[in-house]
Structures are given as structure tokens and as C-alpha cells.
Design a protein around this motif. Structure first.
Motif: not given
Ligand SMILES: [Zn+2]
Lengths: 317, 285
Positions: B27, B29-30, B46, B48-49, B51
Motif C-alpha cells: 500500500c 499509504g500504510c 486499501c 487497512e488505511c 489509501q
Molecule cells: Zn494502506
């Protein structure tokens, strides 16, 4: 105004200067007249030859010439009863765009133009002719005023481009330019734009959505500066000469591409050599262009402008 | 017949092959390692984050349009080479390379589709095609989008992602800004809604023409949106730009967009908007 001379124009500029001095002498002593006529003839011939072979980047340099007539230099010479109007009614007054009401051959018109400064102090005030959003919003206000009161709009384009700065982005430079294009597109009055110097990208176009577009002989109009283009293509701003040639930004190129409708010839050696003569030439072209739109009414003018821009572009169908 | 360029199918820098475990991606982002198939199924967002990674034209169709179906308009328009532009490599060659890379013929696709049952005129930039730059074909297609949607009385939803005007078409690409906005002005007269979605990135001539003229402007999270590119601004003012400058959140703060929407909520939100705007028209008629 301090005379600035570019290296390539020096031979012509020096001759023009001699002609000027001789003309002053001939005014009091007619014996100088034959010599003056000879020198004028020689000067015109040399200028024609030299300027016929200018490269694109040399024309760019002429379009940015420090002695070139700016919008207010033309306003002074083309119009009477000039009343300047200021401010965007939202945030600020932007001196990089001037606007106002004036009489052109006895007819009231709205005038809007980019304005560069002469010297450091005025250039700071004018931001080198690079508008912030407020300049475009002032223009929009005046386009709408012209539309409401049935006044023709005459614009004068002369900017390196819209200013790329933090405040300009915060206050919506993009929206301001887009909205200016829209306000021009829908105005139901005749609009004639003239590119008098530098036509720098979207910041220029925001004054350029006209029924007819004129260009001064040594003015340019480009989507990006040659320096910027070279920096992107070759990571080398010094190859601006190649970029200038590739981009097709000189008056004859623009005419050939249909982006402008006519070229206004400049005085010998360029408009900066004789502001009065440049203004006389532009006056003639502007008046005949404006009156050629007299038959069109309201929505016909909007339609005419639409068709003009609708036809621009090159693609395979 | 167009043959694939050598390495044309190579993966993004962030993609990694892992033996026996399919394709994984990092990712942006993270930095988490994500299952590529799952990421694609989540429209490149994403889990998770949040993004948002770049989404293909096909992905946008699936995200925004009922059944992912677009009946394309004017897909046959192809770029010319009006300036015979060459930067060492000719413009025509650049176009062919972009077509191979992006799988699209040009930098925008337009047509008719449906959002939650409502027919719309749809346009989406293809950023992979020369940075979504606007040349004559893009300008022509956007003008036609507004014209045809006007004739068919459809609202327009246009998803922008563009670095600006296409340098290789010079001044003609600048003229497309005027052409598109003039077409939009006519469309507006019919009192039909225009929803403008500003994706990452939307700058230059696209930002400074129609992209901010929506009845409603929507931005993608963290999208870079502005008139001048950050580097141009830095070089002009000779100072470092503040954190978050020209990002979607900055534009929201400065009153330039109505909302920042993640891909998860984009379609539903736009469907609701179009419903409201159509309700007024229905009652007036
Ligand atoms: Zn992410």
C-alpha cells in the motif's frame, strides 16, 4: 522609458534612432529631407529583411520586449472618455488586470486587459502582468456588466500566465479562470480580443474567448512557455529555442492553425519602436473587426463564438 | 495490429511476485502488504488505511455505473499531429506507446450509462494515457458529451484526472479549454445537472476549465488538485509549500469542493445528488 535593445535587433534599432534624429533636424531645415528619405528607405528595407528571418524564440523575446506598448498605452491612444473600474467585489483589487468603460470611435465599450508594469515598482504593483484569481473575477464582473448593458467587449492579452502562488491556489485560481471562460462564452455582445504581447496559457485565454481574435505581428500565444516546455521535455530550460519552434506560437502559425483571425502588422522594427504608429494600426484593425460583427445580434453572437471555438482542434474521425 | 511493447506488462514498482502465494502489493499509504486481488476487488482502496490507489477506466465503470456498462460515444476519434511535434520522439509514436500502455485509444472515455437506474452522460479521464492530458480528441469528446447529454436531457457526471493541456498539440490544446466550457455553458442553459469529480491528480487546463464548474464538485481523498503544479509554484515563490497544500482536504477547507468522498460512498452519494436535482426539474415541468 529607458531604451532596451535586444542583440538581434541592434542594427535596425540603431538605424531607427538615426532616422528619428534626422527627422528632428529635417523639421527645421528642409535640406536634410533627401537624406532622411534615403535613410528611411534603407531602414525599412533592413528591418524587413532582418525581421522576416526571425526565429520563434526571437519573436518570443520581442513579444516580451520591455519597451513594448502595454494595454494602458493602447487605451490612451485608442479610446476617449476612459473610466477605470476596479475590484472583484469579493476579496481584492488586482492591478495585473485593468478594466473599464471607454468610447471607441464614439461607441461605448468595455475594455479589459492584462497590464504589465514598467520598472521595478510598477512591476511589483502589476505582478509582472500575472493575475491572481481576483483579476479574473474582476474580468468576469465586467463581462457580465457588458452583457447586461449591451456593450461590446474589447480585450488586450499580455501576460506570462496566471500567477502560480499559494494565495492564488487558496483562492481558486482554477475556478476563476474556468468561470471567466464561461462568462465570455455566454456574453451576448460582440467580443474582440487582441494578443498584444505575451499570450501565456490559461491566464491569457481567460481574456480570449472572443468572436474574433487579432494578434500583433510579433506577439505570441502558447499553451506553455518555451522555457517551461523545454524543462519538461528535456529537463533543460536552455533549449527554449527548440521548444518555441516546435510549439508553433508565432502570429503566422496561429493564423494557419485558425487560432487567430488576423495579424496586425507592426511598425518598422516592432511595436516598441513607435507606440503611436502601433496604436493607429491596431485602431484600424479593431474598428473594422468590431463593425464586421454589427449584423449579429445577441444570441447570434453567442452562437458565432461557439462555432468559432467548436471548430478548433485536429483529430481523425 | 498492435504488438505489446517489451515489458509492457511489467507490474507497478509496488507489486511483488511471491512464489506460490499469488501477487501481493504494498500500500502506498500504510506500506502494508496486501493481496492484489482483494485490493482490486476493493476498487484499489486499501482496507487497512483507506489509501486510494489509481483505478483503471474499467474499474471506474464498474464502480460508478450499473452493471459496469457504458455505451460509448465517439470512441472512434483519434489524435492527429497538427504541429508535427517531436521532442526527439514524434508525437505519433508517443500516442502509440500511450495506447499500448493504457489499453485506451485516448485520454477520456464518454458515453451513456446508468447510476442507480438513472440514465446519465458519463465521462472519465484515463490518466494512464499521457497523464490524462487534454488535446483535441479529449476536448472534442467532452464538448460532445455536453452536447449529446443536452440533447438527450441527461445529467452529466464527469470524472477528471489530468495533468492539464497536452503540450504536443500546442495552442490547439489550450483552445480545448474554451471549447469545453462553451459546450458546458450551453448544457447549463438546459438546467441539467453537472457533477464534477476531481480525482488524483487534476491540474492545469482541466482544473482551469470545466472541472470546477460543476453544480456540485466532489474530490477524491488526498487527491492533488490545483492550477499550477507544486514544483512550478515552489520555483516561483522560492519557498517550501505547506503540508497538505493543494490536496483535496485543502480545497474543501477553501470552499472549492462540496465534499470529499471515498470510492466506497461515491456512487450512492452522486445518485442521491442527482435525485435531488431532478426532483426540482420534475416539479417545475
Ligand atoms: Zn494502506
Amino acid at each position: 522609458m529607458a531604451a532596451v535593445i535586444l542583440p538581434f535587433e541592434r542594427p535596425v534599432a540603431e538605424l531607427i534612432d538615426k532616422v528619428r534624429k534626422l527627422r528632428a533636424l529635417a523639421a527645421s531645415d528642409p535640406r536634410f529631407e533627401p537624406e532622411l528619405a534615403r535613410l528611411e528607405e534603407k531602414t525599412n528595407r533592413l528591418a524587413r529583411e532582418l525581421f522576416a528571418d526571425l526565429s520563434a524564440i526571437q519573436k518570443v523575446q520581442l513579444s516580451r520586449h520591455a519597451n513594448r506598448p502595454y494595454t494602458l498605452d493602447y487605451v490612451k491612444r485608442l479610446f476617449t472618455d476612459w473610466v477605470e473600474l476596479k475590484g472583484d467585489r469579493r476579496y481584492a483589487e488586482d492591478a495585473a488586470v485593468i478594466g473599464g468603460l471607454a468610447k471607441f470611435h464614439g461607441r461605448s465599450v468595455v475594455v479589459i486587459g492584462h497590464q504589465k508594469g514598467r520598472g521595478t515598482k510598477e512591476n511589483l504593483k502589476r505582478n509582472f502582468g500575472m493575475p491572481h484569481p481576483e483579476g479574473y473575477r474582476k474580468a468576469i464582473r465586467l463581462y457580465e456588466m457588458a452583457d447586461r448593458f449591451g456593450l461590446p467587449i474589447l480585450t488586450f492579452i499580455d501576460t506570462p500566465g496566471a500567477y502560480p502562488g499559494i494565495g492564488a491556489e487558496e483562492r481558486g485560481q482554477s475556478e476563476a479562470i474556468g468561470a471567466a471562460l464561461g462568462a465570455m462564452a455566454r456574453a451576448s455582445v460582440p467580443i474582440v480580443a487582441t494578443i498584444i504581447g505575451e499570450g501565456g496559457s490559461g491566464g491569457a485565454l481567460a481574456l480570449g474567448v472572443a468572436n474574433r481574435v487579432l494578434v500583433m505581428e510579433f506577439a505570441c500565444y502558447s499553451v506553455i512557455t518555451p522555457e517551461g516546455c523545454a524543462a519538461i521535455l528535456w529537463k533543460d530550460g536552455s533549449r527554449a529555442d527548440e521548444a518555441a519552434a516546435q510549439l508553433k506560437i508565432t502570429a503566422p502559425d496561429l493564423l494557419q492553425l485558425g487560432v487567430v483571425d488576423a495579424i496586425v502588422e507592426e511598425p518598422t522594427g516592432g511595436a516598441h519602436q513607435d507606440h503611436d504608429d502601433a496604436a493607429v494600426r491596431l485602431d484600424r484593425a479593431l474598428w473594422s473587426t468590431l463593425t464586421s460583427l454589427d449584423e449579429l445580434r445577441d444570441e447570434e453572437l453567442v452562437e458565432d463564438r461557439y462555432r468559432r471555438f467548436r471548430a478548433l482542434g485536429a483529430y481523425l474521425a | 495490429m498492435v504488438w505489446p511493447e517489451k515489458n509492457a506488462l511489467s507490474l507497478d514498482a509496488s507489486e511483488k511476485q511471491s512464489i506460490g502465494a499469488g501477487v501481493f502489493r504494498l500500500c502506498d499509504g500504510c506500506g502494508q502488504t496486501l493481496d492484489a486481488a482483494a485490493l482490486a476487488a476493493a476498487f484499489e482502496v486499501c482496507p487497512e488505511c483507506g489509501q486510494h490507489h489509481r483505478l483503471s477506466a474499467e474499474g471506474w465503470r464498474r464502480l460508478m455505473l450499473d452493471g459496469g456498462e457504458l455505451s460509448a460515444w465517439d470512441a472512434h476519434l483519434m489524435p492527429g499531429d497538427p504541429l508535427r511535434f517531436s521532442d526527439g520522439k514524434g508525437y505519433k509514436d508517443r500516442v502509440r506507446a500511450a495506447q499500448r500502455k493504457s489499453g485506451s485509444d485516448e485520454a477520456v472515455e464518454i458515453g451513456r450509462g446508468r447510476i442507480a437506474g438513472r440514465a446519465i452522460g458519463y465521462g472519465a479521464f484515463v490518466f494512464d494515457f499521457m497523464g490524462g492530458s487534454m488535446g483535441s480528441v479529449v476536448g472534442e469528446k467532452i464538448a460532445r458529451l455536453f452536447e449529446r447529454a443536452g440533447e438527450e436531457e441527461l445529467p452529466v457526471v464527469l470524472l477528471s484526472a489530468s495533468g492539464g493541456a497536452r503540450m504536443q498539440e500546442g495552442i490547439l490544446s489550450l483552445m480545448q479549454m474554451a471549447k469545453c466550457v462553451a459546450a458546458l455553458e450551453r448544457f447549463r442553459k438546459k438546467r441539467l445537472p453537472f457533477v464534477s469529480v476531481l480525482r488524483h491528480p487534476t491540474t492545469g487546463g482541466v482544473a482551469a476549465s470545466f472541472a470546477f464548474l460543476g453544480d456540485v464538485n466532489i474530490a477524491e481523498p488526498k487527491a492533488l488538485i490545483g492550477f499550477a503544479g507544486p514544483r512550478v509554484i515552489e520555483n516561483t515563490i522560492r519557498q517550501t509549500l505547506p503540508q497538505g497544500f493543494q490536496r483535496a482536504e485543502f480545497l474543501l477547507d477553501h470552499g472549492m469542493v462540496d465534499a470529499i468522498l471515498s470510492r466506497r460512498e461515491m456512487k450512492e452519494h452522486i445518485a442521491a445528488l442527482l435525485g435531488h436535482l431532478a426532483d426540482g426539474a420534475r416539479r417545475r415541468a
